[in-house]
Design an enzyme around this catalytic site. Structure first.
Site, PDB file in Angstrom:
ATOM      1  N   HIS A 153      27.895   3.242 -24.625  1.00  0.00           N
ATOM      2  CA  HIS A 153      28.861   3.987 -25.454  1.00  0.00           C
ATOM      3  C   HIS A 153      28.417   5.454 -25.586  1.00  0.00           C
ATOM      4  O   HIS A 153      29.237   6.369 -25.461  1.00  0.00           O
ATOM      5  CB  HIS A 153      28.932   3.409 -26.875  1.00  0.00           C
ATOM      6  CG  HIS A 153      29.518   2.039 -26.995  1.00  0.00           C
ATOM      7  ND1 HIS A 153      28.864   1.007 -27.618  1.00  0.00           N
ATOM      8  CD2 HIS A 153      30.721   1.545 -26.601  1.00  0.00           C
ATOM      9  CE1 HIS A 153      29.638  -0.076 -27.609  1.00  0.00           C
ATOM     10  NE2 HIS A 153      30.769   0.219 -26.996  1.00  0.00           N
ATOM     11  N   LYS A 158      38.022  -9.782 -34.709  1.00  0.00           N
ATOM     12  CA  LYS A 158      36.863  -9.826 -33.798  1.00  0.00           C
ATOM     13  C   LYS A 158      35.601 -10.366 -34.469  1.00  0.00           C
ATOM     14  O   LYS A 158      34.608 -10.589 -33.792  1.00  0.00           O
ATOM     15  CB  LYS A 158      36.586  -8.423 -33.247  1.00  0.00           C
ATOM     16  CG  LYS A 158      37.506  -8.047 -32.102  1.00  0.00           C
ATOM     17  CD  LYS A 158      36.787  -7.197 -31.079  1.00  0.00           C
ATOM     18  CE  LYS A 158      37.542  -7.171 -29.767  1.00  0.00           C
ATOM     19  NZ  LYS A 158      36.876  -6.363 -28.756  1.00  0.00           N
ATOM     20  N   ARG A 189      33.667   0.091 -16.771  1.00  0.00           N
ATOM     21  CA  ARG A 189      32.395  -0.298 -16.167  1.00  0.00           C
ATOM     22  C   ARG A 189      32.576  -0.986 -14.829  1.00  0.00           C
ATOM     23  O   ARG A 189      31.895  -0.706 -13.869  1.00  0.00           O
ATOM     24  CB  ARG A 189      31.643  -1.242 -17.106  1.00  0.00           C
ATOM     25  CG  ARG A 189      31.057  -0.547 -18.290  1.00  0.00           C
ATOM     26  CD  ARG A 189      30.780  -1.506 -19.403  1.00  0.00           C
ATOM     27  NE  ARG A 189      32.031  -1.998 -19.961  1.00  0.00           N
ATOM     28  CZ  ARG A 189      32.115  -2.801 -21.006  1.00  0.00           C
ATOM     29  NH1 ARG A 189      31.029  -3.239 -21.586  1.00  0.00           N
ATOM     30  NH2 ARG A 189      33.293  -3.167 -21.466  1.00  0.00           N
ATOM     31  N   SER A 249      28.059  -4.816 -25.962  1.00  0.00           N
ATOM     32  CA  SER A 249      27.459  -5.155 -27.255  1.00  0.00           C
ATOM     33  C   SER A 249      27.137  -6.645 -27.351  1.00  0.00           C
ATOM     34  O   SER A 249      26.112  -7.037 -27.909  1.00  0.00           O
ATOM     35  CB  SER A 249      28.396  -4.753 -28.388  1.00  0.00           C
ATOM     36  OG  SER A 249      28.675  -3.376 -28.321  1.00  0.00           O
TER      37      SER A 249
END
Ligand code: ADP
Length: 165
Positions: A18, A42, A91, A129
């Site tokens: 990030h 989430k 990514r 994460s």
């Protein structure tokens, strides 16, 4: 006119991937607002306040980066902030499908707002994460994935929650 970009995410917690994206964006735009999406569905490990604190520590050296919390429709938030750009990190191919859908939906909702994808350094392409939390849970070394401050907070949190194996 100042070119303002927002960089939305869950940041649970913020990783070096990030931060890499934030640094790249800060060199392209006049100002970047890192936008913490408060998305209860989430079920994040860290509270919004804890995530904000970690983001703030991580971006303190970038003079044109600010941090805000938001919940609601992202394009409305962008309009409110006069931001014409939404930054997302890309990514791998696996990110593409979801990001493509989101970008096109956001364009449909607000035609003047562009989604800009930035690629991190390749050493961060496998990083997210969730995987960092997974490694930390088993006591693995996470020092090349997050800042020392975040690593400390992560072990502390997992300890408190009794999740440290
Ligand atoms: P979200 O729930 O919005 O996907 P994340 O915090 O997981 O929130 O990610 C926010 C943004 O940062 C996304 O665009 C994601 O693709 C990007 N991102 C996450 N990890 C990395 C990384 N290692 N390198 C580059 N971009 C990343």
């Amino acid at each position: 006119m100042d070119k303002i970009a927002i960089y939305p995410g869950t940041f649970d917690p913020i990783t070096l991937g990030h931060i890499d994206i934030i640094e790249r964006a800060s060199k392209i735009f006049d100002s970047v607002i890192v936008t913490l999406a408060v998305n209860p569905s989430k079920e994040p490990l860290f509270s919004a306040e804890e995530r904000l604190e970690m983001i703030s520590d991580a971006v303190q050296n970038f003079s044109n980066v600010t941090i805000e919390k938001f919940d609601g429709l992202l394009v409305n938030y962008a309009i409110e902030k006069k931001a014409l750009v939404i930054i997302r990190g890309l990514r791998a191919i696996s990110d593409f499908e979801y990001e493509f859908q989101m970008a096109l939906m956001n364009r449909k909702l607000a035609n003047d707002i562009q989604t800009v994808f930035l690629m991190p350094h390749e050493k961060y392409t496998y990083l997210n994460s969730t995987i960092v939390k997974g490694v930390a849970r088993f006591g693995g070394n996470i020092s090349s994935f997050v800042t020392p401050m975040v690593a400390g907070k992560l072990y502390e949190k997992l300890q408190v929650k009794g999740e440290l194996k």
